[in-house]
Design an enzyme around this catalytic site. Structure first.
Site, mmCIF file in Angstrom:
data_model
loop_
_atom_site.group_PDB
_atom_site.id
_atom_site.type_symbol
_atom_site.label_atom_id
_atom_site.label_comp_id
_atom_site.label_asym_id
_atom_site.label_seq_id
_atom_site.Cartn_x
_atom_site.Cartn_y
_atom_site.Cartn_z
ATOM 1 C CG ASP A 107 2.749 0.740 9.717
ATOM 2 O OD1 ASP A 107 3.376 1.406 8.184
ATOM 3 O OD2 ASP A 107 3.312 2.254 10.090
ATOM 4 N NE ARG A 138 -6.749 4.402 5.051
ATOM 5 C CZ ARG A 138 -6.087 5.115 6.877
ATOM 6 N NH1 ARG A 138 -6.616 5.109 8.143
ATOM 7 N NH2 ARG A 138 -4.557 5.006 6.241
ATOM 8 C CE LYS A 180 -1.259 1.950 4.214
ATOM 9 N NZ LYS A 180 -0.965 3.074 4.254
ATOM 10 C CG ASN A 181 2.333 2.598 3.463
ATOM 11 O OD1 ASN A 181 1.124 2.873 3.388
ATOM 12 N ND2 ASN A 181 2.394 1.701 4.709
ATOM 13 N NE ARG A 207 0.437 10.658 10.710
ATOM 14 C CZ ARG A 207 -0.120 9.403 9.809
ATOM 15 N NH1 ARG A 207 -0.942 8.935 9.896
ATOM 16 N NH2 ARG A 207 0.784 8.500 8.901
ATOM 17 C CB CYS A 229 -5.262 9.353 11.001
ATOM 18 S SG CYS A 229 -3.679 8.891 11.109
#
Ligand code: EPZ
Length: 417
Positions: free
Chosen positions: A306, A398, A22-23, A121, A116
Site C-alpha cells: 500500500d 476511501r 482503515k485496514n 481480488r 477492484c
C-alpha cells in the site's frame, strides 16, 4: 465531481496526528457482529470505506452510532444474514463480513465482492478455509450461499499465501467455532494484531497474532468491549512521502514506529533523517532526494504494497534510479501513467517499475484510478511546478480522512474544488 487543486513546491512544517487505520477498523467493525452488548470503537477514521461497513452493519440489524472518531456498535439486534450486492460492492474488504455473519447467524448470503482497480481480488483462500471449518458454500450467479447450521468447527488451516483478509475472516469465524483452529502461514500485519486484541478483549481466545501461526480456541459467546484503533501506517508513510518531496521537516504524532520498520530505511536511503520516540516521528528531508535503490513489496514485516504508490511518486524526483518490485498485486502501477504525464520517467514491465529521477515534475490535469494511486498523485502535485488538478478523488476518500486539510494545515497549497 470534486477535484483537488495542488500548487506545488510549498514547504511543509509543523506536526499532525495520524488517523486510525482503515485496514484495522474494517475487520473490527465486521467482528462486532459476533458480540452481545456495547462496543465503543475509538480513533475510528471518518472514511467512505468505514461508512460502507457501517451501512452493512445497520442493514444486518446492528445499531451503529458515530460521534466523530468514536463508533458505538451493538450487535445484539443483528437479524439478517444476507448482504445485498450494492452494499457488497462498495468496498472490497466487505468479504470479511462472510466469516462474521456465518459465525453469528449460521448462514450467509452475499455477492462475490467485485475485483477492484488493483487487480482481480480472488477469495479462494477465504472459501477453502471456511469449508475446512464445516461451512457449505455454494457459488452461483455471482452470489455465495453459505451454511453452517450446526456452527463452525475448529480446523487446522494452512494458507498457501499469508492473505490478510483470509487470516482475518478465519480468526473472526473461529472465535465462536467449536474447538480449536490453527492458522499456519497466517498474515502478520499490525492490523491482524489489532483485530486479535479487540476480539480477546471481547472474550475470545486468540494466541500468536503477529506470528506465522495463530491458534484460536472457540468460545460460546463474546461481549462487546471498548477498543482504540491503531494508527494508520500507510497514511503515515504517505505523509512522510509528502514531506520528502518538498524538502520539509514535519512531526507525525500518534504513530507506532515499529509498524514502519520496513518503510523508514527506504526514506533514510533517500537521504531523509528520521527520529522516533514514543508515538512521535520527527521527519526531516534533504533538499534533493537520493534514489530509493530497490523497493520490493512483501507481506508484513516486509515493505507494504500500500505504500508503493506514494513512495514511487517521491522517487520520481530523486537523484538517480529507483527500482520497485510489486509482488503482492497484479495491477498496481496504474498511477505511473499519470505520473509520466507530469514529466516522470518511469518504465514498467510486469512486477517491475524502473523510475529514473528527473529534475522536476510539472503540474497537469491527472486522474486517480485507485486509492493509493490517488495518494501518489497528491505527492507528485506537492513537488510539481505550477498547479496539478487531480480528479477521481473519491478513491482518496476511501482511505484518507481529509488529506487536503491535513496537508494545508502543514503549509501545502491544496484545496478541494
Ligand atoms: C488487505 O487486502 C488490505 N485491505 C489491502 O489494502 C492490502 O494491500 C492487502 O491486505 C495486502 O497487505 C484491507 O485490509 C481492507 P490479501 P486483502 O488477501 O486482504 C491474493 C489498501 O490500499 N489472494 O493479503 O484483499 C490477492 O489476490 C488496500 O488499503 C488470493 O489469491 O489482501 C493478492 O494478490 C488495498 N486469494 C494477495 O493474495 C485469496 O483468497 C494479497 O491479498 C485472498 C487473497
Amino acid at each position: 465531481m470534486s477535484k483537488l487543486l495542488v500548487k506545488g513546491r510549498q514547504k511543509l512544517s509543523g506536526e499532525t496526528y495520524v488517523q486510525g487505520a482503515k485496514n484495522s477498523a474494517l475487520p473490527i467493525l465486521a467482528a462486532t457482529i459476533l458480540t452481545k452488548g456495547e462496543n465503543v470503537i475509538y480513533n475510528c477514521p471518518e472514511l467512505s470505506d468505514v461508512d460502507a461497513s457501517s451501512r452493512i452493519l445497520r442493514y444486518l440489524g446492528c445499531e451503529v452510532e458515530r460521534y466523530n472518531h468514536t463508533l458505538i456498535i451493538k450487535g445484539d439486534s443483528a437479524n439478517r444474514s444476507d448482504i445485498p450486492d450494492e452494499l457488497m460492492r462498495k468496498t472490497r474488504s466487505s468479504i470479511v463480513f462472510l466469516g462474521a455473519v456465518l459465525a453469528r447467524m449460521g448462514k450467509a448470503k452475499l455477492s462475490f465482492p467485485g475485483g477492484c482497480e488493483i487487480g482481480p481480488r480472488p477469495i479462494d483462500l477465504h472459501l477453502k478455509a471456511l469449508r475446512e471449518m464445516g461451512a457449505v458454500i455454494k457459488e452461483k450467479h455471482g452470489y455465495l450461499d453459505c451454511y453452517a447450521p450446526s456452527g463452525l468447527i475448529g480446523a487446522k488451516i494452512a494458507l498457501s499465501f499469508p492473505s490478510v483478509g483470509a487470516t482475518e475472516d478465519i480468526m473472526i469465524a473461529a472465535s465462536l467455532a467449536k474447538g480449536t483452529t490453527t492458522i499456519t502461514n497466517a498474515a502478520r500485519e499490525p492490523e491482524i494484531c489489532d483485530l486479535a486484541d479487540y476480539l480477546n478483549k471481547c472474550g475470545a481466545k486468540i494466541y500468536g497474532a503477529g506470528e506465522g501461526v495463530i491458534v484460536i480456541d472457540g468460545v460460546t459467546s463474546l461481549k462487546g468491549s471498548p477498543h482504540t484503533i491503531i494508527a494508520d501506517r500507510i497514511v503515515a508513510a504517505t505523509l512522510m512521502a509528502c514531506a520528502a518531496v518538498t524538502g520539509s521537516d514535519i512531526t507525525l504524532n500518534g504513530i507506532v514506529s515499529s509498524h514502519l520498520a520496513s518503510v523508514i530505511p527506504v526514506f533514510e536511503d533517500a537521504g531523509c533523517n528520521i527520529k522516533c520516540s514514543g508515538g512521535s516521528m520527527k521527519f526531516s528531508a534533504p533538499q534533493k532526494l537520493k534514489s530509493m535503490k530497490v523497493v520490493r513489496t512483501m507481506p508484513y514485516p516486509g515493505f507494504p504494497t500500500d505504500a508503493q504508490a506514494p513512495l514511487l511518486a517521491a522517487a520520481c524526483i530523486a537523484d538517480g534510479t529507483s527500482v520497485f518490485v510489486e509482488n503482492i498485486f497484479e495491477n498496481r502501477y496504474r498511477h505511473t501513467g499519470e505520473l509520466v504525464r507530469m514529466g516522470a520517467n518511469i518504465k514498467t514491465e510486469g512486477k517491475v517499475a524502473v523510475v529514473e529521477g528527473v529534475n522536476s515534475l510539472y503540474g497537469a490535469p491527472v486522474e486517480a484510478t485507485d486509492l493509493r494511486g490517488a495518494a501518489a498523485l497528491v505527492v507528485a502535485g506537492l513537488c510539481a511546478e505550477s498547479s496539478t488538478e487531480i480528479s477521481g478523488i473519491r478513491y482518496l476518500e476511501r482511505g484518507y480522512e481529509n488529506l487536503e486539510l491535513t496537508l494545508s494545515a502543514l503549509g501545502a497549497d491544496i484545496k478541494k474544488v
